[in-house]
Design a protein around this motif. Structure first.
Motif, PDB file in Angstrom:
ATOM      1  N   GLN A 151      29.320 -38.376  -3.866  1.00 50.43           N
ATOM      2  CA  GLN A 151      29.053 -36.604  -3.897  1.00 50.43           C
ATOM      3  C   GLN A 151      27.808 -36.468  -4.309  1.00 50.43           C
ATOM      4  O   GLN A 151      27.080 -35.645  -3.906  1.00 50.43           O
ATOM      5  CB  GLN A 151      30.162 -35.976  -4.271  1.00 50.43           C
ATOM      6  N   THR A 152      27.259 -37.109  -5.426  1.00 50.36           N
ATOM      7  CA  THR A 152      26.054 -36.766  -6.201  1.00 50.36           C
ATOM      8  C   THR A 152      24.975 -37.452  -5.087  1.00 50.36           C
ATOM      9  O   THR A 152      23.962 -36.746  -5.260  1.00 50.36           O
ATOM     10  CB  THR A 152      25.980 -37.575  -7.522  1.00 50.36           C
ATOM     11  N   ASP A 153      25.109 -38.347  -4.515  1.00 46.97           N
ATOM     12  CA  ASP A 153      24.053 -38.953  -3.788  1.00 46.97           C
ATOM     13  C   ASP A 153      23.856 -38.343  -2.384  1.00 46.97           C
ATOM     14  O   ASP A 153      22.937 -38.263  -1.631  1.00 46.97           O
ATOM     15  CB  ASP A 153      24.556 -40.461  -3.222  1.00 46.97           C
ATOM     16  N   LEU A 154      24.971 -37.368  -2.038  1.00 46.87           N
ATOM     17  CA  LEU A 154      24.616 -36.589  -0.837  1.00 46.87           C
ATOM     18  C   LEU A 154      23.577 -35.500  -1.093  1.00 46.87           C
ATOM     19  O   LEU A 154      23.682 -34.803  -2.147  1.00 46.87           O
ATOM     20  CB  LEU A 154      26.106 -36.125  -0.325  1.00 46.87           C
ATOM     21  N   LEU A 155      22.807 -35.410  -0.034  1.00 48.97           N
ATOM     22  CA  LEU A 155      21.642 -34.346  -0.257  1.00 48.97           C
ATOM     23  C   LEU A 155      22.320 -32.921   0.056  1.00 48.97           C
ATOM     24  O   LEU A 155      23.343 -32.837   0.671  1.00 48.97           O
ATOM     25  CB  LEU A 155      20.608 -34.284   0.733  1.00 48.97           C
ATOM     26  N   PRO A 156      22.171 -31.756  -0.923  1.00 51.67           N
ATOM     27  CA  PRO A 156      22.743 -30.301  -0.992  1.00 51.67           C
ATOM     28  C   PRO A 156      22.586 -29.923   0.406  1.00 51.67           C
ATOM     29  O   PRO A 156      21.572 -30.373   1.219  1.00 51.67           O
ATOM     30  CB  PRO A 156      22.097 -29.815  -2.069  1.00 51.67           C
ATOM     31  N   PRO A 157      23.390 -29.184   0.913  1.00 53.80           N
ATOM     32  CA  PRO A 157      22.880 -28.403   2.083  1.00 53.80           C
ATOM     33  C   PRO A 157      21.802 -27.634   1.805  1.00 53.80           C
ATOM     34  O   PRO A 157      21.235 -27.040   0.868  1.00 53.80           O
ATOM     35  CB  PRO A 157      24.314 -27.494   2.294  1.00 53.80           C
ATOM     36  N   PRO A 158      21.170 -26.863   3.031  1.00 49.12           N
ATOM     37  CA  PRO A 158      20.044 -26.064   2.955  1.00 49.12           C
ATOM     38  C   PRO A 158      20.067 -24.887   1.721  1.00 49.12           C
ATOM     39  O   PRO A 158      21.291 -24.156   1.964  1.00 49.12           O
ATOM     40  CB  PRO A 158      19.934 -25.535   4.217  1.00 49.12           C
ATOM     41  N   LEU A 159      19.276 -24.798   0.917  1.00 48.69           N
ATOM     42  CA  LEU A 159      19.391 -23.751  -0.220  1.00 48.69           C
ATOM     43  C   LEU A 159      18.949 -22.194   0.083  1.00 48.69           C
ATOM     44  O   LEU A 159      19.822 -21.524  -0.517  1.00 48.69           O
ATOM     45  CB  LEU A 159      18.728 -24.111  -1.328  1.00 48.69           C
ATOM     46  N   ALA A 160      18.203 -22.212   1.208  1.00 45.08           N
ATOM     47  CA  ALA A 160      17.671 -20.796   1.476  1.00 45.08           C
ATOM     48  C   ALA A 160      18.765 -19.909   1.911  1.00 45.08           C
ATOM     49  O   ALA A 160      19.112 -18.955   1.567  1.00 45.08           O
ATOM     50  CB  ALA A 160      16.645 -20.773   2.456  1.00 45.08           C
ATOM     51  N   PRO A 161      19.906 -20.414   2.694  1.00 38.90           N
ATOM     52  CA  PRO A 161      20.806 -19.370   3.247  1.00 38.90           C
ATOM     53  C   PRO A 161      21.684 -18.935   1.842  1.00 38.90           C
ATOM     54  O   PRO A 161      22.399 -18.166   1.670  1.00 38.90           O
ATOM     55  CB  PRO A 161      21.686 -20.212   4.326  1.00 38.90           C
ATOM     56  N   LEU A 162      22.154 -20.201   1.062  1.00 42.11           N
ATOM     57  CA  LEU A 162      22.911 -20.036  -0.172  1.00 42.11           C
ATOM     58  C   LEU A 162      22.163 -19.029  -1.082  1.00 42.11           C
ATOM     59  O   LEU A 162      23.062 -18.030  -1.373  1.00 42.11           O
ATOM     60  CB  LEU A 162      23.011 -21.177  -0.719  1.00 42.11           C
ATOM     61  N   ILE A 163      20.755 -19.049  -1.337  1.00 38.31           N
ATOM     62  CA  ILE A 163      20.309 -18.024  -2.092  1.00 38.31           C
ATOM     63  C   ILE A 163      20.204 -16.663  -1.707  1.00 38.31           C
ATOM     64  O   ILE A 163      20.714 -15.565  -2.424  1.00 38.31           O
ATOM     65  CB  ILE A 163      18.791 -18.413  -2.123  1.00 38.31           C
ATOM     66  N   ALA A 164      20.017 -16.565  -0.506  1.00 44.79           N
ATOM     67  CA  ALA A 164      20.452 -15.213   0.366  1.00 44.79           C
ATOM     68  C   ALA A 164      21.906 -14.824   0.378  1.00 44.79           C
ATOM     69  O   ALA A 164      22.066 -13.406   0.007  1.00 44.79           O
ATOM     70  CB  ALA A 164      20.179 -15.294   1.833  1.00 44.79           C
ATOM     71  N   GLU A 165      22.627 -15.381   0.413  1.00 42.66           N
ATOM     72  CA  GLU A 165      24.047 -15.022   0.280  1.00 42.66           C
ATOM     73  C   GLU A 165      24.293 -14.572  -1.384  1.00 42.66           C
ATOM     74  O   GLU A 165      25.017 -13.931  -1.619  1.00 42.66           O
ATOM     75  CB  GLU A 165      25.101 -16.146   0.649  1.00 42.66           C
ATOM     76  N   ALA A 166      24.035 -15.445  -2.125  1.00 41.83           N
ATOM     77  CA  ALA A 166      24.198 -15.149  -3.726  1.00 41.83           C
ATOM     78  C   ALA A 166      23.536 -13.776  -3.671  1.00 41.83           C
ATOM     79  O   ALA A 166      24.105 -13.177  -4.792  1.00 41.83           O
ATOM     80  CB  ALA A 166      23.481 -16.386  -4.480  1.00 41.83           C
TER      81      ALA A 166
END
Length: 497
Positions: free
Chosen positions: A245-260
């Motif tokens: 799981q750590t080796d997987l690249l995280p999903p796009p961060l921009a939409p997550l930041i907007a939702e946060a």
């Protein structure tokens, strides 16, 4: 009865103030510099080009930051991302090295890595102020105990000076006899900045007080339950599944930041932490006076929303207020400067108290070895510490950019110069030539401080694309320190004739 009380309070103020003041002066001096820790880091990394208007990270830059974070974690570092802010308009991928948070710096527009030199930056002063660079247990405990001693010294100082406070406040005699001038400086800074001194000392002590008190059994039980729950939440399949799981690249961060931002009802998010299973996006410290750790959690696998954690309640808000007042991350630039000036005044307050302690006892105890040792240590604190700070700035510009273990070399220069200053001050004091010792070290301070701006220009390491208002202010302040040292030297030589 009243005079006996004042006598006891005077003894308490003098000895507690002096013994604690030798370290507290350094704590307040580095804490004052830590007000502008981000700006100092920018000065010490001139390769990082600061663009004043680029305070929003693009999706492309966030993607490169996520790749950099993943590479850092694969090397065994617990890396996280800090987003651009008005004080630090870049993306940083940081990890804790035991003293400072260091790591790569990325452009917030296209995400390219700046070839920034390895340096402790302004984090060095924060770590020294917070823990004396002695670790989160020993160092923080010492600082907390000294904070309590300072509160005692403040209370006893008010008790012995309450009657004479107003007459001494309105008459300042900087060119009078030495005891009078030092006493005036001590009283004026103590009275004018007393509210700030009490606030910053109390909040700083309260933040770490729990670390020196034994934990309540109920808290221990709750911590055990939380630890067990976290263990149950670990991904099934053991270390192999967690590593995958750590080796997987995280999903796009921009939409997550907007939702946060939407869920936290804020326009500022600053910190992104990555666990094996989660992405946690935190509200910016600059968003409010109440320094909280409100966050929104997302799945690291696919980015779906997991939950929102917002601390409410009177106890939580009180703790957030204490942290917010002490760290001052909510501040505008004007408030930051007010914190800086107030911290500098409190440093002068304690340093002048050390000198007053020696002046009052020189006649009766001037030949004793303990007095000589105390005078040498005072010189190392009063002048040696600024010399060491200037040495740190010199090392930042003179050490090779690609030098291995460069960060350690910078800090080694700081502590070596401070140790040399201490040895020099004690030696001249034991030889009964303290005035020569003061003159030599003030001369060294003046030369080194006035030389920093010249060194900065001659090294040609800075970019003219920098925002000059945030970058060159350190050169100006350091040059003014050199001029002040030169002025003090002329007065000292005039009085020694």
């Amino acid at each position: 009865m009243r005079e006996t009380f004042r006598t006891h309070m005077g003894w308490l103020h003098s000895w507690v103030g002096f013994l604690g003041g030798l370290v507290l002066t350094a704590i307040f001096a580095t804490g004052t510099l830590a007000v502008f820790d981000k700006e100092i880091t920018q000065w010490m990394q001139p390769e990082v080009v600061l663009k004043a208007n680029s305070v929003t990270a693009t999706p492309v830059a966030l993607h490169h930051a996520a790749e950099t974070m993943q590479a850092e974690q694969q090397q065994g570092r617990f890396a996280f991302i800090t987003l651009p802010s008005w004080r630090d308009p870049v993306i940083r991928v940081l990890h804790y090295d035991g003293h400072e948070f260091i790591g790569p710096v990325l452009d917030p527009i296209d995400g390219h890595l700046f070839p920034a030199r390895q340096t402790a930056g302004g984090q060095f002063f924060f770590d020294f102020h917070f823990a004396l660079r002695s670790g989160p247990v020993l160092g923080c405990t010492i600082v907390t105990i000294l904070g309590i001693c300072l509160l005692v010294a403040i209370g006893s100082g008010i008790a012995i000076q309450i009657k004479a406070m107003w007459p001494d406040l309105i008459v300042f005699r900087p060119f009078g006899a030495r005891p009078r001038a030092w006493l005036d400086a001590h009283l004026i800074t103590g009275v004018l900045f007393l509210p700030f001194l009490i606030m910053i000392t109390y909040t700083g002590t309260a933040i770490r007080a729990r670390g020196i008190l034994p934990p309540h059994p109920l808290l221990v039980a709750r911590h055990s339950e939380q630890t067990a729950q976290k263990a149950d939440d670990r991904p099934k399949g053991g270390r192999k599944a967690a590593a995958q799981q750590t080796d997987l690249l995280p999903p796009p961060l921009a939409p997550l930041i907007a939702e946060a931002k939407e869920r936290l009802q804020t326009d500022k998010c600053e910190l992104i932490l990555f666990s094996k299973t989660e992405i946690r996006i935190f509200r910016s410290d600059e968003a409010s006076l109440f320094l909280s750790r409100d966050m929104v959690s997302f799945s690291r696998a696919d980015g779906h929303y997991l939950g929102t954690h917002i601390q409410n309640g009177a106890a939580a808000k009180t703790t957030q207020l204490i942290h917010g007042l002490h760290y001052a991350r909510f501040s505008t630039r004007l408030l930051l400067w007010l914190y800086f000036v107030s911290g500098f005044a409190c440093t002068v307050l304690m340093a002048s108290g050390l000198v007053l302690f020696l002046i009052k006892r020189r006649k009766n105890a001037g030949n004793r070895i303990m007095f000589r040792l105390a005078e040498g240590l005072t010189l190392a604190t009063f002048i040696g510490l600024p010399i060491s700070i200037m040495g740190l700035f010199w090392a930042n510009r003179l050490l090779p950019v690609n030098m291995p273990e460069r960060l350690s070399a910078e800090t080694d220069v700081f502590f070596a110069l401070w140790a040399l200053s201490c040895l020099h001050g004690v030696l001249f004091s034991i030889l009964k030539k303290p005035l020569i010792g003061w003159q030599l070290q003030i001369t060294a301070l003046a030369i080194m401080a006035m030389g920093v701006p010249a060194l900065d220009i001659c090294s040609q390491t800075h970019s003219w694309l920098h925002d000059a208002t945030r970058y060159y202010v350190l050169d100006i302040l350091v040059f003014l320190l050199g001029l002040s040292a030169l002025f003090s030297l002329t007065i000292l030589k005039r009085r020694s004739v």
